[in-house]
Design a protein around this motif. Structure first.
Motif, PDB file in Angstrom:
ATOM      1  N   ALA A 330       4.274 -11.368  14.999  1.00  0.00           N
ATOM      2  CA  ALA A 330       4.599  -9.801  14.857  1.00  0.00           C
ATOM      3  C   ALA A 330       3.744  -9.053  13.871  1.00  0.00           C
ATOM      4  N   PHE A 331       3.594  -9.609  12.883  1.00  0.00           N
ATOM      5  CA  PHE A 331       2.722  -8.846  11.585  1.00  0.00           C
ATOM      6  C   PHE A 331       1.483  -9.313  11.446  1.00  0.00           C
ATOM      7  N   ASP A 332       0.751 -10.111  12.350  1.00  0.00           N
ATOM      8  CA  ASP A 332      -0.284 -10.817  12.079  1.00  0.00           C
ATOM      9  C   ASP A 332      -1.385  -9.778  11.881  1.00  0.00           C
ATOM     10  N   GLY A 333      -2.035  -9.788  10.780  1.00  0.00           N
ATOM     11  CA  GLY A 333      -3.368  -8.802  10.733  1.00  0.00           C
ATOM     12  C   GLY A 333      -2.814  -7.617   9.591  1.00  0.00           C
ATOM     13  N   MET A 334      -1.445  -7.718   9.327  1.00  0.00           N
ATOM     14  CA  MET A 334      -0.844  -6.377   8.731  1.00  0.00           C
ATOM     15  C   MET A 334      -0.707  -7.081   7.225  1.00  0.00           C
ATOM     16  N   PRO A 335      -1.173  -5.961   6.260  1.00  0.00           N
ATOM     17  CA  PRO A 335      -1.131  -6.368   4.676  1.00  0.00           C
ATOM     18  C   PRO A 335       0.079  -6.781   4.221  1.00  0.00           C
ATOM     19  N   GLN A 336       0.245  -8.079   3.517  1.00  0.00           N
ATOM     20  CA  GLN A 336       1.456  -8.498   2.968  1.00  0.00           C
ATOM     21  C   GLN A 336       1.656  -8.319   1.625  1.00  0.00           C
ATOM     22  N   VAL A 337       2.522  -7.789   1.152  1.00  0.00           N
ATOM     23  CA  VAL A 337       2.598  -7.567  -0.404  1.00  0.00           C
ATOM     24  C   VAL A 337       3.669  -8.606  -0.965  1.00  0.00           C
ATOM     25  N   GLU A 338       3.095  -9.393  -1.892  1.00  0.00           N
ATOM     26  CA  GLU A 338       3.890 -10.556  -2.810  1.00  0.00           C
ATOM     27  C   GLU A 338       4.449  -9.882  -3.765  1.00  0.00           C
ATOM     28  N   VAL A 339       6.012 -10.161  -3.873  1.00  0.00           N
ATOM     29  CA  VAL A 339       7.257  -9.451  -4.620  1.00  0.00           C
ATOM     30  C   VAL A 339       7.666 -10.662  -5.371  1.00  0.00           C
ATOM     31  N   GLU A 340       8.098 -10.574  -6.484  1.00  0.00           N
ATOM     32  CA  GLU A 340       8.782 -11.548  -7.463  1.00  0.00           C
ATOM     33  C   GLU A 340      10.531 -11.415  -6.945  1.00  0.00           C
ATOM     34  N   ASP A 341      11.027 -12.578  -6.986  1.00  0.00           N
ATOM     35  CA  ASP A 341      12.426 -12.711  -6.545  1.00  0.00           C
ATOM     36  C   ASP A 341      13.249 -11.829  -7.330  1.00  0.00           C
ATOM     37  N   GLY A 342      14.236 -10.959  -6.674  1.00  0.00           N
ATOM     38  CA  GLY A 342      15.164 -10.276  -7.441  1.00  0.00           C
ATOM     39  C   GLY A 342      14.423  -8.829  -7.684  1.00  0.00           C
ATOM     40  N   THR A 343      13.361  -8.451  -6.849  1.00  0.00           N
ATOM     41  CA  THR A 343      12.826  -7.029  -7.289  1.00  0.00           C
ATOM     42  C   THR A 343      13.578  -6.013  -6.748  1.00  0.00           C
ATOM     43  N   LEU A 344      13.769  -4.948  -7.369  1.00  0.00           N
ATOM     44  CA  LEU A 344      14.564  -3.896  -6.958  1.00  0.00           C
ATOM     45  C   LEU A 344      14.086  -3.024  -5.509  1.00  0.00           C
ATOM     46  N   LEU A 345      14.930  -2.706  -4.625  1.00  0.00           N
ATOM     47  CA  LEU A 345      14.228  -2.169  -3.536  1.00  0.00           C
ATOM     48  C   LEU A 345      13.344  -1.110  -3.716  1.00  0.00           C
ATOM     49  N   ILE A 346      13.868  -0.111  -4.625  1.00  0.00           N
ATOM     50  CA  ILE A 346      13.040   0.887  -5.159  1.00  0.00           C
ATOM     51  C   ILE A 346      11.465   0.391  -5.541  1.00  0.00           C
ATOM     52  N   ASP A 347      11.634  -0.629  -6.257  1.00  0.00           N
ATOM     53  CA  ASP A 347      10.070  -1.065  -6.582  1.00  0.00           C
ATOM     54  C   ASP A 347       9.312  -1.551  -5.647  1.00  0.00           C
ATOM     55  N   ALA A 348      10.106  -2.411  -4.709  1.00  0.00           N
ATOM     56  CA  ALA A 348       9.511  -2.762  -3.407  1.00  0.00           C
ATOM     57  C   ALA A 348       8.806  -2.031  -2.355  1.00  0.00           C
ATOM     58  N   LEU A 349       9.625  -0.772  -2.430  1.00  0.00           N
ATOM     59  CA  LEU A 349       9.173   0.264  -1.647  1.00  0.00           C
ATOM     60  C   LEU A 349       7.972   0.907  -2.236  1.00  0.00           C
ATOM     61  N   LEU A 350       7.745   0.954  -3.330  1.00  0.00           N
ATOM     62  CA  LEU A 350       6.616   1.425  -4.128  1.00  0.00           C
ATOM     63  C   LEU A 350       5.264   0.407  -3.991  1.00  0.00           C
ATOM     64  N   ALA A 351       5.821  -1.042  -4.132  1.00  0.00           N
ATOM     65  CA  ALA A 351       4.863  -2.104  -4.008  1.00  0.00           C
ATOM     66  C   ALA A 351       4.054  -1.997  -2.725  1.00  0.00           C
ATOM     67  N   CYS A 352       4.864  -1.832  -1.655  1.00  0.00           N
ATOM     68  CA  CYS A 352       4.185  -1.791  -0.116  1.00  0.00           C
ATOM     69  C   CYS A 352       3.924  -0.514   0.271  1.00  0.00           C
ATOM     70  N   LYS A 353       3.875   0.244  -0.678  1.00  0.00           N
ATOM     71  CA  LYS A 353       3.529   1.728  -0.229  1.00  0.00           C
ATOM     72  C   LYS A 353       4.439   2.593   0.856  1.00  0.00           C
ATOM     73  N   ALA A 354       5.399   2.232   0.721  1.00  0.00           N
ATOM     74  CA  ALA A 354       6.480   2.888   1.627  1.00  0.00           C
ATOM     75  C   ALA A 354       6.821   4.069   1.104  1.00  0.00           C
ATOM     76  N   ALA A 355       6.878   4.192  -0.247  1.00  0.00           N
ATOM     77  CA  ALA A 355       6.914   5.352  -0.900  1.00  0.00           C
ATOM     78  C   ALA A 355       6.088   5.662  -2.023  1.00  0.00           C
ATOM     79  N   GLY A 356       5.669   6.853  -2.000  1.00  0.00           N
ATOM     80  CA  GLY A 356       4.670   7.314  -3.188  1.00  0.00           C
ATOM     81  C   GLY A 356       5.188   7.335  -4.591  1.00  0.00           C
ATOM     82  N   SER A 357       6.526   7.307  -4.746  1.00  0.00           N
ATOM     83  CA  SER A 357       7.064   7.569  -6.026  1.00  0.00           C
ATOM     84  C   SER A 357       8.498   6.893  -6.177  1.00  0.00           C
ATOM     85  N   LYS A 358       9.128   6.680  -7.313  1.00  0.00           N
ATOM     86  CA  LYS A 358      10.294   6.289  -7.272  1.00  0.00           C
ATOM     87  C   LYS A 358      11.407   7.296  -6.869  1.00  0.00           C
TER      88      LYS A 358
END
Length: 409
Positions: A330-358
């Protein structure tokens, strides 16, 4: 309507060299051939029309021969712009095997390779037996050659039309093949073959050519490309899901013609779908029928089921119902963002650019706009973990109704 009338209704006939072939086609009396040079290891949807045309001919008893151009691929059909890069014998053989398999999945056909009857042909025999029948002035006026005269064309590519004509004559003489079918851009090569058959076998020798239109979009641009490139028949190059998505995204202006050309739905079924496009276009019944029929034809029932499962999961947001393999499809060709285990959802949203700020990330979470692996998450303390990831590898974030992001653990 008879077969040929239906082929015309479906927009599948561009040119016919002699209308005497029509009755023979309708009666299932013709041995015909179509060919492909193995310059690549997969067909794409822009190639499909002529093969589906052949499948229609075969369905009423006409006998197909599929010719792989193991010899002609060594030379290359002249392109409008520049010389083709020469391929190694190993590459050609690999590509030929792949194309053989793809075509045999579409319809039963005798498979032949023109390398087998040209590899031992010495240059003097070639020139004396075949070359003497070709007038250079006539060859120069072929469209594929004329397009290259200003930029230059090698003798090798200039001679391509002789090799293809040789194929038709060989199959006429050894297999009783009296018809060649191809895209409209192959008209010159087909007529060269007909001329050679008459010159070598006498004026009474009877053979024919039928061409299929090139497939264009309603705006006149080439069909068969997506934003990311060609849409391949090989599921390793284009997954059944992405293949299905290509067809279901057909615009209303094109969908009825695509139903006629690419599906085996009846005339009555297509006319009903055409009415639906006019009266209830929001239901997209025509696009769904088109995508389902051609995906099932190319990828089988299992491929269609997989495509529908992924489509429905992404539409509903229930991606937790998908396997790791289906997520990758389903996500073939879509950018994948690697995150560390236990990352806060807020930080994960920033990492994958789903949000522009906290601050924006918190708003999305508080408003219930964020789903993690299909489950709404409203806790600012939520963490993404490998343990809860799909296949212990992927976390899928959905923000809003359509925005998906993929995290890799």
């Amino acid at each position: 309507m008879n077969l040929f009338e239906e082929l015309k209704w479906r927009g599948l006939i561009h040119s016919v060299t002699d209308e005497a072939v029509i009755e023979k086609i309708n009666n299932g009396e013709v041995t015909f051939y179509l060919g492909a040079d193995p310059t690549g290891d997969s067909l794409h949807v822009g190639h499909l029309l002529v093969y589906l045309f052949a499948k229609r001919l075969e369905s009423v008893g006409n006998k197909p021969i599929f010719l792989i151009g193991g010899a002609t691929a060594s030379i290359g059909d002249p392109k409008p712009g520049a010389e083709r890069q020469l391929l190694s014998r190993e590459t050609i053989d690999h590509n030929a095997s792949c194309l053989f398999n793809q075509v045999s999945n579409l319809f039963p056909a005798e498979m032949v390779n023109n390398y087998n009857w040209t590899k031992d042909l010495d240059i003097l025999t070639f020139l004396r037996t075949y070359g003497k029948f070709f007038n250079v002035n006539y060859m120069i006026n072929k469209e594929t050659v004329k397009a290259r005269l200003d930029s230059g064309i090698s003798y090798a590519e200039f001679s391509y039309q002789i090799l293809q004509a040789l194929d038709f004559e060989h199959l006429y003489r050894t297999k009783g093949c009296t018809l060649q079918v191809g895209g409209q851009d192959q008209w010159g090569n087909i007529t060269s073959g007909l001329e050679l058959i008459r010159k070598m076998n006498g004026a009474d020798a009877v053979a024919y050519g039928v061409t299929v239109p090139l497939v264009l979009k309603s705006d006149g641009t080439k069909f068969g490309k997506s934003e990311s490139g060609a849409v391949w028949v090989d599921p390793k190059k284009t997954s059944p899901y992405h293949f299905y998505q290509f067809w279901i995204n057909t615009p209303d202006s094109d969908v009825v013609m695509r139903l006629k050309q690419f599906t085996f739905l009846s005339v009555e079924e297509i006319m009903e779908l055409e009415e639906s496009v006019k009266t209830e276009p929001h239901l997209r019944k025509a696009q769904k029928a088109l995508a389902a029929d051609i995906t099932k034809l190319i990828h089988g029932e299992a491929g269609l089921e997989s495509a529908l499962k992924i489509t429905n999961a992404l539409f509903s947001g229930k991606v937790n119902e998908l396997t790791q393999e289906e997520i990758e499809m389903a996500f073939d060709g879509m950018p994948q963002v690697e995150v560390e285990d236990g990352t806060l959802l807020i930080d994960a949203l920033l990492a994958c650019k789903a949000a522009g700020s906290k601050r924006e990330a918190r708003e999305f979470i508080n408003n219930g706009a964020v789903l993690v692996n299909g489950e709404q998450q409203k806790s600012l303390e939520f963490v993404v973990s490998k343990e809860s990831a799909i296949g212990n590898k992927y976390t899928v974030i959905r923000r809003g109704k359509k925005n998906y992001y993929l995290l890799k653990h």
